[in-house]
Design an enzyme around this catalytic site. Structure first.
Site, PDB file in Angstrom:
ATOM      1  CE  LYS A 179      -7.945  -2.115  12.694  1.00  7.26           C
ATOM      2  NZ  LYS A 179      -7.109  -2.499  13.557  1.00  7.26           N
ATOM      3  CG  ASP A 229      -2.115  -1.055   0.995  1.00  4.32           C
ATOM      4  OD1 ASP A 229      -2.569  -1.107  -0.160  1.00  4.32           O
ATOM      5  OD2 ASP A 229      -2.728  -1.450   1.894  1.00  4.32           O
TER       6      ASP A 229
HETATM    7  P1  NAP Z   1       4.761   1.876   6.378  1.00  6.25           P
HETATM    8  O1  NAP Z   1       5.422   2.179   7.835  1.00  6.25           O
HETATM    9  O2  NAP Z   1       5.374   1.007   5.772  1.00  6.25           O
HETATM   10  O3  NAP Z   1       3.353   1.717   6.812  1.00  6.25           O
HETATM   11  C1  NAP Z   1       2.774   1.033   7.813  1.00  6.25           C
HETATM   12  C2  NAP Z   1       1.728   0.119   7.468  1.00  6.25           C
HETATM   13  O4  NAP Z   1       0.389   0.853   6.967  1.00  6.25           O
HETATM   14  C3  NAP Z   1       2.044  -0.787   6.231  1.00  6.25           C
HETATM   15  O5  NAP Z   1       1.686  -2.189   6.765  1.00  6.25           O
HETATM   16  C4  NAP Z   1       1.121  -0.479   5.167  1.00  6.25           C
HETATM   17  O6  NAP Z   1       0.951  -1.291   4.201  1.00  6.25           O
HETATM   18  C5  NAP Z   1      -0.129  -0.033   5.794  1.00  6.25           C
HETATM   19  N1  NAP Z   1      -0.932   1.019   5.221  1.00  6.25           N
HETATM   20  C6  NAP Z   1      -0.572   1.970   4.380  1.00  6.25           C
HETATM   21  N2  NAP Z   1      -1.695   2.416   3.987  1.00  6.25           N
HETATM   22  C7  NAP Z   1      -2.827   1.726   4.406  1.00  6.25           C
HETATM   23  C8  NAP Z   1      -4.167   1.903   4.052  1.00  6.25           C
HETATM   24  N3  NAP Z   1      -4.702   2.845   3.803  1.00  6.25           N
HETATM   25  N4  NAP Z   1      -4.956   0.738   5.085  1.00  6.25           N
HETATM   26  C9  NAP Z   1      -4.255   0.109   5.656  1.00  6.25           C
HETATM   27  N5  NAP Z   1      -2.951  -0.139   5.826  1.00  6.25           N
HETATM   28  C10 NAP Z   1      -2.308   0.917   5.191  1.00  6.25           C
HETATM   29  O7  NAP Z   1       4.856   3.367   5.627  1.00  6.25           O
HETATM   30  P2  NAP Z   1       4.314   3.356   4.049  1.00  6.25           P
HETATM   31  O8  NAP Z   1       4.087   2.002   3.596  1.00  6.25           O
HETATM   32  O9  NAP Z   1       5.057   4.448   3.425  1.00  6.25           O
HETATM   33  O10 NAP Z   1       2.906   3.857   4.333  1.00  6.25           O
HETATM   34  C11 NAP Z   1       2.440   5.222   5.103  1.00  6.25           C
HETATM   35  C12 NAP Z   1       1.366   4.775   5.759  1.00  6.25           C
HETATM   36  O11 NAP Z   1       1.592   4.115   6.645  1.00  6.25           O
HETATM   37  C13 NAP Z   1       0.790   6.423   6.541  1.00  6.25           C
HETATM   38  O12 NAP Z   1       0.096   7.255   5.467  1.00  6.25           O
HETATM   39  C14 NAP Z   1       0.419   5.886   7.574  1.00  6.25           C
HETATM   40  O13 NAP Z   1      -0.923   5.670   7.537  1.00  6.25           O
HETATM   41  C15 NAP Z   1       0.818   4.488   7.778  1.00  6.25           C
HETATM   42  N6  NAP Z   1       1.587   4.280   9.259  1.00  6.25           N
HETATM   43  C16 NAP Z   1       1.036   3.758  10.258  1.00  6.25           C
HETATM   44  C17 NAP Z   1       1.534   3.753  11.457  1.00  6.25           C
HETATM   45  C18 NAP Z   1       0.860   3.074  12.459  1.00  6.25           C
HETATM   46  O14 NAP Z   1      -0.239   2.455  12.252  1.00  6.25           O
HETATM   47  N7  NAP Z   1       1.180   3.339  13.469  1.00  6.25           N
HETATM   48  C19 NAP Z   1       2.695   4.235  11.686  1.00  6.25           C
HETATM   49  C20 NAP Z   1       3.400   5.031  10.344  1.00  6.25           C
HETATM   50  C21 NAP Z   1       2.666   4.931   9.239  1.00  6.25           C
HETATM   51  P3  NAP Z   1       2.172  -2.029   3.299  1.00  6.25           P
HETATM   52  O15 NAP Z   1       2.797  -2.862   4.113  1.00  6.25           O
HETATM   53  O16 NAP Z   1       1.259  -2.871   2.205  1.00  6.25           O
HETATM   54  O17 NAP Z   1       2.925  -0.785   2.683  1.00  6.25           O
END
Ligand code: NAP
Ligand code: MN
Length: 275
Positions: A174, A54
């Protein structure tokens, strides 16, 4: 066997992450694309295929965010099933078939978040977010007047505030207690990051679903250590006066052909088998 039938000459481009597994899948996909008669066009593609996760689709989106009226996206996940990456690595022939048969008029469209930053010197900068935008400070408590369409709602104190799109609701939103929203619901949500709540300070303490017609603004106190994220991108800004969010950032179009319903994907990613 893959199509040698009448080909479309569709203009495509592949955006991939740098994992080794992706390199193998992307090479195979590239061959299939050539065999199908697609034309590789990095500058002006009609279809951008993201291969990776993603996160890779987020990268592809920002690469082409100025061409959203003419570009449609399709995602291949080289791991588990993703939210934006609807196809898996063993489904490459289906990806090709889907691209051959898709029509722009049938694309799935999801709203984007417009993030407008006003600086204390009057400058304005705009970003588009597909997942979310988060405002924080480096170390001190972030203090913000939270306004919903100019109505002063609360004074927030805490680590930060996240504003998410419907499709971004399953991402960072989430993790901090926001609601998972079906992407057909045209609304956006504001979620608190570690708000201070005690006898003196008061915030709602719950995620808020904001109607599409409304804007949300955070009027910020003067500080030089703001960090604004827009999806995976980070911006270090000083002297931000306010950040205004609205769901009128246009839309991202996905190739119609996704075969897994939203709640199936949610279950697949977060729940697994029900025992
Ligand atoms: P990453 O650190 O690899 O992303 C964190 C996780 O979020 C990965 O497993 C990614 O999936 C998943 N993800 C991204 N968009 C999603 C969506 N719309 N619905 C469900 N899961 C999703 O960083 P990245 O791949 O560059 O993605 C950036 C996004 O990660 C940010 O926009 C933020 O939403 C999210 N993030 C979440 C956290 C947290 O939950 N604590 C922390 C940092 C970032 P893939 O493995 O398929 O890439
Ligand atoms: Mn990722």
């Amino acid at each position: 066997m893959i199509l040698m039938k009448n080909t479309t000459g569709k203009r495509i481009w592949i955006v991939k992450n740098d994992s080794q597994k992706t390199a193998v899948i992307a090479a195979e996909l590239e061959q299939l694309c050539r065999a199908a008669g697609f034309v590789f066009d990095e500058e002006n593609p009609e279809i951008v295929i993201s291969v990776g996760g993603d996160g890779t689709l987020l990268t592809a989106f920002h690469d082409y965010e100025r061409q959203l009226k003419t570009v449609r996206f399709i995602g291949v996940h080289t791991g588990h099933l993703g939210f934006y990456a609807d196809f898996q690595e063993h489904e490459l022939e289906q990806v090709i078939e889907t691209i051959v048969h898709e029509k722009p008029s049938q694309a799935f469209k999801y709203p984007l978040l417009k993030v407008q930053i006003k600086f204390t010197d009057g400058r304005v900068k705009t970003h588009l977010a597909l997942n979310e935008s988060i405002i924080r400070r480096a170390s001190k408590t972030l203090v913000a007047d939270v306004k919903i369409s100019d109505f002063l709602f609360e004074k927030f104190r805490g680590d930060g505030l996240a504003v998410s799109t419907p499709t971004g609701s399953t991402a960072y939103n989430k993790s901090i207690g926001g609601a998972v929203m079906h992407p057909r619901v045209r609304a956006f949500q504001v979620t608190e990051v570690a708000s201070l709540n005690n006898l003196i300070y008061r915030t709602l303490g719950a995620a808020m679903i904001i109607a599409e017609k409304d804007t949300v603004a955070f009027d910020l106190e003067n500080a030089d250590d703001y960090l604004l994220t827009v999806d995976q991108l980070e911006y270090f800004y000083d002297r931000i006066a306010s950040v205004t969010y609205s769901l009128d950032g246009g839309e991202i179009a996905f190739v119609n052909g996704g075969h897994t319903g939203f709640w199936h994907r949610v279950k697949n990613s977060f729940i697994g088998e029900v025992k």
